[in-house]
Every structure is written in C-alpha cells, then in structure tokens.
Design an enzyme around this catalytic site. Structure first.
Site, short mmCIF file in Angstrom:
data_model
loop_
_atom_site.label_atom_id
_atom_site.label_comp_id
_atom_site.label_asym_id
_atom_site.label_seq_id
_atom_site.Cartn_x
_atom_site.Cartn_y
_atom_site.Cartn_z
N LYS A 13 -8.26 -5.11 -1.45
CA LYS A 13 -8.54 -3.94 -0.62
C LYS A 13 -9.20 -3.02 -1.51
O LYS A 13 -10.18 -2.19 -1.19
CB LYS A 13 -7.09 -3.04 -0.27
CG LYS A 13 -6.50 -3.85 1.00
CD LYS A 13 -5.38 -2.90 1.55
CE LYS A 13 -4.15 -2.58 0.45
NZ LYS A 13 -3.63 -3.71 -0.07
N ARG A 88 1.30 3.19 5.17
CA ARG A 88 2.00 1.90 5.13
C ARG A 88 3.19 1.79 5.99
O ARG A 88 3.83 0.72 5.88
CB ARG A 88 2.51 1.82 3.72
CG ARG A 88 1.48 0.88 2.93
CD ARG A 88 2.04 1.06 1.44
NE ARG A 88 1.76 -0.15 0.38
CZ ARG A 88 0.94 0.03 -0.59
NH1 ARG A 88 -0.22 0.93 -0.65
NH2 ARG A 88 0.75 -0.88 -1.24
N ARG A 127 -4.56 -10.90 -11.77
CA ARG A 127 -4.59 -9.17 -11.97
C ARG A 127 -3.51 -8.62 -12.94
O ARG A 127 -3.89 -7.87 -13.68
CB ARG A 127 -4.50 -8.46 -10.82
CG ARG A 127 -4.83 -7.11 -10.51
CD ARG A 127 -4.69 -6.16 -9.34
NE ARG A 127 -3.36 -5.88 -8.69
CZ ARG A 127 -3.27 -5.76 -7.57
NH1 ARG A 127 -4.32 -5.44 -6.86
NH2 ARG A 127 -2.10 -5.83 -6.79
N ARG A 133 -0.59 -4.45 -15.07
CA ARG A 133 0.29 -3.55 -13.77
C ARG A 133 1.49 -4.05 -13.97
O ARG A 133 1.78 -5.12 -13.81
CB ARG A 133 -0.63 -3.73 -12.45
CG ARG A 133 -1.47 -2.63 -12.10
CD ARG A 133 -1.90 -2.60 -10.64
NE ARG A 133 -1.04 -2.80 -9.76
CZ ARG A 133 -1.22 -2.69 -8.30
NH1 ARG A 133 -2.64 -2.24 -7.84
NH2 ARG A 133 -0.56 -2.38 -7.62
N ARG A 144 6.99 -6.92 -2.83
CA ARG A 144 5.78 -6.14 -2.17
C ARG A 144 5.36 -6.95 -1.02
O ARG A 144 5.08 -6.33 -0.23
CB ARG A 144 4.68 -5.88 -3.41
CG ARG A 144 5.31 -4.68 -4.27
CD ARG A 144 4.31 -4.98 -5.73
NE ARG A 144 3.16 -4.40 -5.24
CZ ARG A 144 2.04 -4.98 -5.98
NH1 ARG A 144 2.25 -5.91 -6.88
NH2 ARG A 144 0.63 -4.57 -5.66
P1 AMP Z 1 -1.15 -0.26 -4.30
O1 AMP Z 1 -1.87 0.27 -5.44
O2 AMP Z 1 -1.74 0.34 -2.93
O3 AMP Z 1 -0.67 -1.66 -4.19
O4 AMP Z 1 0.31 0.72 -4.41
C1 AMP Z 1 1.16 0.66 -5.60
C2 AMP Z 1 2.43 1.35 -5.19
O5 AMP Z 1 2.53 2.43 -4.87
C3 AMP Z 1 3.15 0.52 -3.90
O6 AMP Z 1 4.04 -0.61 -4.26
C4 AMP Z 1 4.15 1.63 -3.62
O7 AMP Z 1 5.06 1.60 -4.39
C5 AMP Z 1 3.21 2.81 -3.75
N1 AMP Z 1 2.48 3.32 -2.78
C6 AMP Z 1 1.21 3.38 -2.67
N2 AMP Z 1 0.92 3.76 -1.25
C7 AMP Z 1 1.96 3.99 -0.55
C8 AMP Z 1 2.40 4.65 0.61
N3 AMP Z 1 1.38 4.46 1.49
N4 AMP Z 1 3.53 4.55 1.09
C9 AMP Z 1 4.51 4.30 0.14
N5 AMP Z 1 4.28 4.04 -1.17
C10 AMP Z 1 3.03 3.70 -1.38
#
Ligand code: AMP
Length: 191
Positions: A13, A88, A127, A133, A144
């Site tokens: 994404k 989400r 990654r 990360r 996740r």
């Molecule tokens: P991402 O980089 O989008 O994979 O997000 C990394 C982490 O950020 C996720 O595993 C959540 O802990 C938090 N996070 C990001 N976006 C959201 C969201 N819309 N709602 C809740 N937690 C989020």
C-alpha cells in the site's frame, strides 16, 4: 479526488500510495507514518501509541480519528488526499464519512490491494531487513494479519455496498501493480 487504500500489511500500500499521490497531485495521508513519526519525536501522542505500534495492535479509534481530523484541516488537503492505512475499523470508516461530509466531500474511490498470505509474510520479512521496523517480527506479523482479518477486512463489504470498491491484484512488480491501479482510478474519474 479522495482515495482510500485498503489491504493487509505487506501488500505494498505504502509504495503504491506514494506513486498514486504523485500522479494525482494530492497529499499522502498514512496514519502508520504519522504515528511512527510522533513516536520518533517522543510527543505525548507518540508515547501513548508506542506500545500499540510495537505489538501490532490497532491504536484506539478516537486517537487515530483525531490525528486524521487535524491533518485534514491542513490547506494541502483541500484538493483531495489519499488515505493509506485509514480507516481500519468500521467506526473509523463512519468517522471519516462524517468528517468529509461536514466539508461537503466524499470518498471517490476505495482500492483494495490483495495478495496471498504467504507472499505477504515474505514481503514483510524482507522489509524487516531493509527498514528495521519493530513491528515486522514473525510474531507481530502474524498478529497484524489477524487484526486485519478481524477488524479491517469487514470494510471491504462496507465499501462494496457503497459501490466505491475496486479490487486490485497486488502480485507482480510494483510497475505491474501500479498499471492496474491507474486503470481503476481512470474508471473512477470517468464516473
Ligand atoms: P501501517 O504502517 O499502516 O502498517 O501501521 C502501523 C501500525 O500503526 C499499525 O499496526 C497500528 O498499530 C498503527 N495504525 C496505523 N493506522 C492505524 C489506524 N487507522 N487505526 C489504528 N491503528 C493504526
């Protein structure tokens, strides 16, 4: 134009969203990036979300919604934006619709990127080596994926019912995936 990117962790994404943002000339609103940045800067918000990020759990809806609301007030979002990793949950989706409606806007297109689970895991492990990360460890990756399945995947039906959804195969090279995405967005512009 307002676009939402939906898809499991590791599907690409972020990469595809930044390319599409350049093409559409709209800002890239990645809640994951915003939350990681807050954590890195050690702000009160960052400290309050650190544990969720590291454990691969969702940050509470009201916290994320407030972060997005403040970002949407920035002038660069006036011509549209691309959401990556938000909403989400169904609660977040509802909140987003209300925030946009309050300004007379609505989502134009939701793009769901898909990929088989074994390929998602492989991409996230790659990654982990590249970006280091904290949430790309085998246990957290599994959590996740479970969180996505349980809390975020229901949004697919929600946006399909609203006739906003296009599903895009996330397999192949980034160029191949991007070509599929631009074809979908083109249809969106045509109506
Ligand atoms: P991402 O980089 O989008 O994979 O997000 C990394 C982490 O950020 C996720 O595993 C959540 O802990 C938090 N996070 C990001 N976006 C959201 C969201 N819309 N709602 C809740 N937690 C989020």
């Amino acid at each position: 134009m307002i676009v939402v990117f939906l898809g499991p962790p590791g599907v690409g994404k972020g990469t595809q969203a930044s390319r599409l943002c350049q093409l559409l000339a709209v800002p890239h609103l990645s809640t994951g990036d915003m939350l990681r940045q807050a954590r890195g800067a050690g702000t009160p918000l960052g400290r309050s979300v650190a544990e969720f990020l590291d454990q691969g759990r969702l940050v509470p809806d009201e916290v994320v919604v407030s972060v997005v609301q403040q970002r949407l007030w920035q002038p660069d979002c006036r011509t549209g934006c691309l959401f990556d990793g938000f909403p989400r949950t169904l609660v977040q989706a509802q909140a987003l619709e209300e925030m946009l409606a309050a300004e007379g806007h609505r989502i134009d297109r939701v793009l769901e990127l898909t990929l088989a689970e074994d390929q998602l895991v492989a991409r996230m492990l790659q990654r982990a080596q590249r970006e280091n990360r904290a949430d790309d460890t085998p246990d957290t990756i599994q959590r996740r994926l479970n969180v996505y399945r349980e809390q975020t995947a229901p949004l697919v039906a929600h946006y399909a019912a609203a006739c906003l959804l296009r599903t895009v195969d996330g397999g192949g090279t980034p160029e191949e995936v991007f070509a599929r995405i631009t074809a979908c967005v083109g249809q969106g512009i045509a109506g």
